[in-house]
Motif scaffolding. Structure first.
Motif, PDB file in Angstrom:
ATOM      1  N   VAL A 254      -0.419  -1.658   5.304  1.00 43.51           N
ATOM      2  CA  VAL A 254       0.662  -1.773   4.745  1.00 43.51           C
ATOM      3  C   VAL A 254       0.796  -2.310   3.168  1.00 43.51           C
ATOM      4  CG1 VAL A 254       2.897  -3.504   4.839  1.00 43.51           C
ATOM      5  CG2 VAL A 254       1.775  -2.707   6.990  1.00 43.51           C
ATOM      6  N   VAL A 255       1.170  -1.468   2.363  1.00 46.40           N
ATOM      7  CA  VAL A 255       1.196  -1.803   0.967  1.00 46.40           C
ATOM      8  C   VAL A 255       2.175  -2.391   0.300  1.00 46.40           C
ATOM      9  CG1 VAL A 255       0.998  -1.075  -1.252  1.00 46.40           C
ATOM     10  CG2 VAL A 255      -0.391   0.271   0.591  1.00 46.40           C
ATOM     11  N   ASP A 256       3.513  -2.054   0.854  1.00 50.46           N
ATOM     12  CA  ASP A 256       4.827  -2.598   0.451  1.00 50.46           C
ATOM     13  C   ASP A 256       5.881  -2.275   1.588  1.00 50.46           C
ATOM     14  OD1 ASP A 256       7.214  -3.255  -0.815  1.00 50.46           O
ATOM     15  OD2 ASP A 256       6.751  -2.705  -2.866  1.00 50.46           O
ATOM     16  N   THR A 257       6.426  -3.217   2.091  1.00 53.40           N
ATOM     17  CA  THR A 257       7.478  -2.937   3.094  1.00 53.40           C
ATOM     18  C   THR A 257       8.710  -2.584   2.509  1.00 53.40           C
ATOM     19  OG1 THR A 257       7.993  -5.288   3.211  1.00 53.40           O
ATOM     20  CG2 THR A 257       6.290  -4.833   4.775  1.00 53.40           C
ATOM     21  N   VAL A 258       9.121  -2.838   1.435  1.00 52.98           N
ATOM     22  CA  VAL A 258      10.336  -2.576   0.953  1.00 52.98           C
ATOM     23  C   VAL A 258      10.686  -1.004   0.907  1.00 52.98           C
ATOM     24  CG1 VAL A 258      12.029  -2.659  -1.042  1.00 52.98           C
ATOM     25  CG2 VAL A 258      10.470  -4.700  -0.677  1.00 52.98           C
ATOM     26  N   GLY A 259      11.713  -0.706   1.407  1.00 51.97           N
ATOM     27  CA  GLY A 259      12.162   0.808   1.261  1.00 51.97           C
ATOM     28  C   GLY A 259      11.674   1.388   2.891  1.00 51.97           C
ATOM     29  N   ALA A 260      11.066   0.819   3.699  1.00 51.50           N
ATOM     30  CA  ALA A 260      10.771   1.173   4.863  1.00 51.50           C
ATOM     31  C   ALA A 260      11.943   1.620   5.684  1.00 51.50           C
ATOM     32  CB  ALA A 260      10.137   0.278   5.728  1.00 51.50           C
ATOM     33  N   GLY A 261      13.126   0.792   5.779  1.00 54.45           N
ATOM     34  CA  GLY A 261      14.446   1.192   6.438  1.00 54.45           C
ATOM     35  C   GLY A 261      14.934   2.459   5.934  1.00 54.45           C
ATOM     36  N   ASP A 262      14.934   2.355   4.636  1.00 52.70           N
ATOM     37  CA  ASP A 262      15.482   3.598   3.894  1.00 52.70           C
ATOM     38  C   ASP A 262      14.915   4.815   4.072  1.00 52.70           C
ATOM     39  OD1 ASP A 262      17.259   1.665   2.498  1.00 52.70           O
ATOM     40  OD2 ASP A 262      15.688   1.417   1.008  1.00 52.70           O
ATOM     41  N   GLY A 263      13.493   4.792   4.227  1.00 50.76           N
ATOM     42  CA  GLY A 263      12.743   6.010   4.693  1.00 50.76           C
ATOM     43  C   GLY A 263      13.308   6.294   6.237  1.00 50.76           C
TER      44      GLY A 263
END
Length: 314
Positions: A254-263
């Motif tokens: 996991v590098v960056d959790t931000v944007g996972a939900g958008d993906g």
């Protein structure tokens, strides 16, 4: 007449500076520049998968504003309904780099150009040119006029017989209090066709802690499909056609959790627009969410069809 779009969305794109080295944000000395905003992430993700997308917003007549439109245009996103103003500035944020957990994000968006969007900015012909509209719970929290715009856009699209997806994307710091947030978000969710809450968001919004009960809460209010994000475990979906759990994909790092939900939203929306079976659309959502957390930035990892198919076959 506007060209036909597969998807239209609206929101606040921001310039983003994310730290290049891990540690406390105020100690970071070098940053990379990118574009942020949940609606931007979804737009980019859908465009990379071959869907025609339009983004509606207002930006400052400044370098950040032009950086954002340049970035959107490079991603083949229609910006013909993006307005510029000399009176207000484009919003921005800075983000820390972390090795585990969620990064620290600091926003500089108060009185931004996008926060002044109002009903007078609504172009019915432009919205009507799209088959589908995606909405998040972030933009309605930015200002009273943005909330009015969001409600009008959803009601308009439904009156035109279009489908609407809604991701609560809760940002408690943007609302005056939790009760106001819950009431406003549930009011929007009940107007949508497809609702995509995370499990913790669902608990806060409905008072239920089981995915099945959270789904039933929204189905009882007229929503036709509820898909609940369960993090690494995958997702749960329920509609009048059936229900089920769809397992997540293994993530190496996991590098960056931000944007996972958008993906995730990109996967489900694109799958449904391409008329994939519901379970397969949710599986695609899980895949893109997993791919996205393995990359820095909010949208760097969003795949094209080739990269997506390759990942899903592994």
């Amino acid at each position: 007449m506007n060209k036909k779009l597969d998807v239209v969305t609206f929101g606040e794109p921001m310039a983003m500076f994310y730290a290049n080295e891990p540690g406390e944000l105020h100690k970071a000395l070098s940053f990379s520049k990118g574009m942020a905003g949940a609606e931007c992430n979804v737009s980019v993700g859908l465009s990379r998968l071959g869907h025609s997308v339009g983004l509606v917003t207002k930006l400052g007549e400044d370098n950040f504003g032009h950086f954002i439109t340049d970035t959107l245009n490079k991603e083949n996103i229609d910006t013909s309904n993006v307005k510029f103003t000399n009176e207000y500035r484009t919003g921005m944020l800075v983000k820390s780099k972390v090795l585990t957990g969620d990064p620290v994000v600091e926003y500089f968006r108060k009185n931004s150009a996008a926060s002044t969007i109002s009903l007078s900015d609504f172009d019915g012909d432009y919205f009507a040119s799209a088959k589908h509209m995606h909405v998040t719970g972030i933009f309605p929290a930015v200002s009273k006029s943005c909330h009015e715009f969001a409600l009008h856009a959803v009601d308009f699209m439904r009156s035109q017989g279009k489908t609407v997806s809604f991701d609560p994307n809760l940002r408690p710091s943007l609302w005056p209090d939790t009760d106001t947030m819950v009431k406003a978000i549930n009011g929007l969710a009940a107007r949508a066709n497809w609702v995509f809450p995370g499990i913790s968001e669902g608990k806060l919004l409905t008072g239920h802690d089981k995915p099945e009960a959270i789904a039933d809460f929204y189905l009882a209010r007229g929503v036709s499909l509820v898909v609940i994000k369960l993090g690494p475990e995958g997702a749960y979906f329920k509609s009048s056609d059936g229900e089920g759990y769809v397992p997540g994909f293994k993530v190496k790092e996991v590098v960056d959790t931000v944007g996972a939900g958008d993906g995730f939203a990109v996967g489900v929306i694109s799958g449904l627009l391409e008329q994939l079976p519901l379970q397969e659309a949710v599986r695609r959502g899980n895949a893109i969410g997993a791919i996205n957390v393995m990359s820095p930035g909010d949208m760097d990892g969003l795949p094209d069809q080739e990269k997506l198919q390759k990942f899903m076959k592994q």
